[in-house]
Design a protein around this motif. Structure first.
Motif, PDB file in Angstrom:
ATOM      1  N   UNK A  15       2.062  -0.613 -10.023  1.00  0.00           N
ATOM      2  CA  UNK A  15       1.172  -1.511  -9.284  1.00  0.00           C
ATOM      3  C   UNK A  15       1.917  -1.984  -8.045  1.00  0.00           C
ATOM      4  N   UNK A  16       1.402  -1.620  -6.899  1.00  0.00           N
ATOM      5  CA  UNK A  16       2.003  -2.070  -5.641  1.00  0.00           C
ATOM      6  C   UNK A  16       1.187  -3.257  -5.131  1.00  0.00           C
ATOM      7  N   UNK A  17       1.586  -4.443  -5.558  1.00  0.00           N
ATOM      8  CA  UNK A  17       0.830  -5.650  -5.214  1.00  0.00           C
ATOM      9  C   UNK A  17       0.542  -6.473  -6.453  1.00  0.00           C
ATOM     10  N   UNK A  18      -0.513  -7.249  -6.413  1.00  0.00           N
ATOM     11  CA  UNK A  18      -0.836  -8.165  -7.504  1.00  0.00           C
ATOM     12  C   UNK A  18      -1.595  -7.461  -8.626  1.00  0.00           C
TER      13      UNK A  18
ATOM     14  N   UNK B 166      -5.590   5.475  -6.044  1.00  0.00           N
ATOM     15  CA  UNK B 166      -5.149   4.116  -5.794  1.00  0.00           C
ATOM     16  C   UNK B 166      -6.109   3.049  -6.262  1.00  0.00           C
ATOM     17  N   UNK B 167      -7.368   3.404  -6.463  1.00  0.00           N
ATOM     18  CA  UNK B 167      -8.377   2.449  -6.927  1.00  0.00           C
ATOM     19  C   UNK B 167      -8.526   2.431  -8.438  1.00  0.00           C
ATOM     20  N   UNK B 168      -7.674   3.208  -9.144  1.00  0.00           N
ATOM     21  CA  UNK B 168      -7.691   3.190 -10.601  1.00  0.00           C
ATOM     22  C   UNK B 168      -8.645   4.164 -11.244  1.00  0.00           C
TER      23      UNK B 168
ATOM     24  N   UNK C 251      -6.809  -2.017  -5.573  1.00  0.00           N
ATOM     25  CA  UNK C 251      -7.063  -1.867  -4.131  1.00  0.00           C
ATOM     26  C   UNK C 251      -8.171  -2.781  -3.619  1.00  0.00           C
ATOM     27  N   UNK C 252      -8.870  -3.494  -4.516  1.00  0.00           N
ATOM     28  CA  UNK C 252      -9.841  -4.489  -4.055  1.00  0.00           C
ATOM     29  C   UNK C 252      -9.075  -5.683  -3.481  1.00  0.00           C
ATOM     30  N   UNK C 253      -9.702  -6.507  -2.643  1.00  0.00           N
ATOM     31  CA  UNK C 253      -8.999  -7.676  -2.088  1.00  0.00           C
ATOM     32  C   UNK C 253      -8.406  -8.558  -3.192  1.00  0.00           C
ATOM     33  N   UNK C 254      -7.102  -8.844  -3.093  1.00  0.00           N
ATOM     34  CA  UNK C 254      -6.432  -9.672  -4.095  1.00  0.00           C
ATOM     35  C   UNK C 254      -5.806  -8.879  -5.229  1.00  0.00           C
ATOM     36  N   UNK C 255      -5.972  -7.561  -5.209  1.00  0.00           N
ATOM     37  CA  UNK C 255      -5.428  -6.716  -6.271  1.00  0.00           C
ATOM     38  C   UNK C 255      -4.527  -5.637  -5.651  1.00  0.00           C
ATOM     39  N   UNK C 256      -3.493  -5.265  -6.411  1.00  0.00           N
ATOM     40  CA  UNK C 256      -2.577  -4.249  -5.934  1.00  0.00           C
ATOM     41  C   UNK C 256      -3.185  -2.855  -5.995  1.00  0.00           C
ATOM     42  N   UNK C 257      -2.461  -1.911  -5.409  1.00  0.00           N
ATOM     43  CA  UNK C 257      -2.892  -0.520  -5.388  1.00  0.00           C
ATOM     44  C   UNK C 257      -2.075   0.266  -6.398  1.00  0.00           C
ATOM     45  N   UNK C 258      -2.737   1.151  -7.150  1.00  0.00           N
ATOM     46  CA  UNK C 258      -2.013   1.969  -8.121  1.00  0.00           C
ATOM     47  C   UNK C 258      -1.338   3.143  -7.420  1.00  0.00           C
ATOM     48  N   UNK C 259      -0.127   3.434  -7.874  1.00  0.00           N
ATOM     49  CA  UNK C 259       0.622   4.581  -7.353  1.00  0.00           C
ATOM     50  C   UNK C 259       0.931   5.484  -8.533  1.00  0.00           C
ATOM     51  N   UNK C 260       0.341   6.675  -8.530  1.00  0.00           N
ATOM     52  CA  UNK C 260       0.580   7.621  -9.630  1.00  0.00           C
ATOM     53  C   UNK C 260       1.925   8.324  -9.450  1.00  0.00           C
ATOM     54  N   UNK C 261       2.572   8.625 -10.585  1.00  0.00           N
ATOM     55  CA  UNK C 261       3.858   9.321 -10.519  1.00  0.00           C
ATOM     56  C   UNK C 261       5.000   8.432 -10.096  1.00  0.00           C
ATOM     57  N   UNK C 262       4.874   7.133 -10.319  1.00  0.00           N
ATOM     58  CA  UNK C 262       5.936   6.197  -9.958  1.00  0.00           C
ATOM     59  C   UNK C 262       5.921   5.028 -10.935  1.00  0.00           C
ATOM     60  N   UNK C 263       7.042   4.350 -11.048  1.00  0.00           N
ATOM     61  CA  UNK C 263       7.162   3.160 -11.894  1.00  0.00           C
ATOM     62  C   UNK C 263       7.764   2.025 -11.080  1.00  0.00           C
ATOM     63  N   UNK C 264       7.341   0.798 -11.402  1.00  0.00           N
ATOM     64  CA  UNK C 264       7.922  -0.373 -10.745  1.00  0.00           C
ATOM     65  C   UNK C 264       9.228  -0.727 -11.451  1.00  0.00           C
ATOM     66  N   UNK C 265      10.304  -0.797 -10.709  1.00  0.00           N
ATOM     67  CA  UNK C 265      11.593  -1.134 -11.309  1.00  0.00           C
ATOM     68  C   UNK C 265      11.696  -2.647 -11.512  1.00  0.00           C
TER      69      UNK C 265
END
Length: 261
Positions: free
Chosen positions: A97-100, A153-155, A207-221
């Motif tokens: 999740x890149x964002x909230x 990115x929109x899930x 990706x909606x206003x106030x929500x993070x964008x999903x990034x496939x093939x990656x993990x948040x450290x």
């Protein structure tokens, strides 16, 4: 001498500080982990001469007074929810999740938990689950003959079946945000629960206003900064030593007093 108990409260506070820092360092490679910080408050004060009281019948006011503190206590250990870095894994079911926002997970008792750790897998029925086998809401099932999975990115989850050209949509991942993220209760296994302090979850599409964008093939450290943690650890160690010095000095003073004749 009250300095004995005051020094004890200081040592106990720094012990909690070191425990919090050590937990941060231990989880420096845990996916989606958010570092914590201990906050402290001073204890009650004994007024030996109250500030603002009158010092004479002419109305002169004591400007500062004499207040003796009783030490320190822990006030909170709160979570710092800043964004962690994204680490590319190229695994189709690793989502960051890149964002909230938090992924919503259904626990075995039916309760909903929340996590930033998006290292998902598929179980024997084709359902997308966590490493512990808990279902990722809303319970997306990947067909057994799927040869490719795409999460945009929109899930939106799309799969490509063997022999088909156009991918088909099999589900929509939603994220949850909270009025107060620090109020979430950690229960281990990278999971959090909503509490009255966090407020109710507000679900929405990535990706909606106030929500993070999903990034496939990656993990948040983890967002642990190891240099800052080591510096904080050294500071806490010195503070612990200073408080122990207060106790040993008080003991020497008491020994001197007992030897008076």
């Amino acid at each position: 001498m009250r300095s004995l108990s005051i020094g004890t409260t200081g040592m106990l506070a720094q012990q909690l500080n070191v425990e919090t820092i050590s937990n941060n360092i231990a989880n420096m490679t845990t996916t989606g982990f958010k570092r914590q910080r201990a906050e402290f408050q001073d204890l009650l004060y004994q007024n030996q001469r109250r500030v603002g009281s009158t010092s004479s019948d002419a109305g002169t006011i004591v400007p500062s007074g004499v207040q003796i503190g009783a030490g320190v206590k822990a006030a909170a250990v709160y979570r710092i929810n800043e964004q962690g870095n994204l680490s590319v894994t190229d695994n189709a079911l690793d989502l960051a999740v890149n964002g909230q926002g938090y992924f919503q997970i259904t626990l075995p008792d039916g309760e909903t938990a929340y996590t930033r750790a998006g290292s998902f897998q598929i179980n024997a029925e084709g359902t997308v689950v966590t490493a512990d086998g808990y279902t990722v809401q809303p319970g997306i099932v990947v067909p057994a003959d799927a040869v490719d999975i795409t999460v945009n990115g929109s899930g939106e989850v799309q799969v490509k079946l063997d022999g088909q050209i156009q991918p088909q949509v099999v589900g929509q991942i939603q994220l949850a945000v909270f009025p107060n993220e620090a109020g979430l209760e950690a229960i281990g296994s990278n999971l959090l629960l909503a509490t009255p302090a966090s407020g109710d979850a507000v679900p929405g599409n990535p990706s909606a206003p106030g929500y993070g964008r999903l990034v496939q093939g990656a993990l948040e450290t983890s967002n642990v900064n190891i240099v800052a943690e080591i510096t904080n650890l050294i500071t806490a160690q010195r503070a612990y030593e200073m408080n122990s010095k207060v106790i040993s000095t008080t003991d020497q003073m008491m020994n001197t007093t007992s030897q008076l004749r």
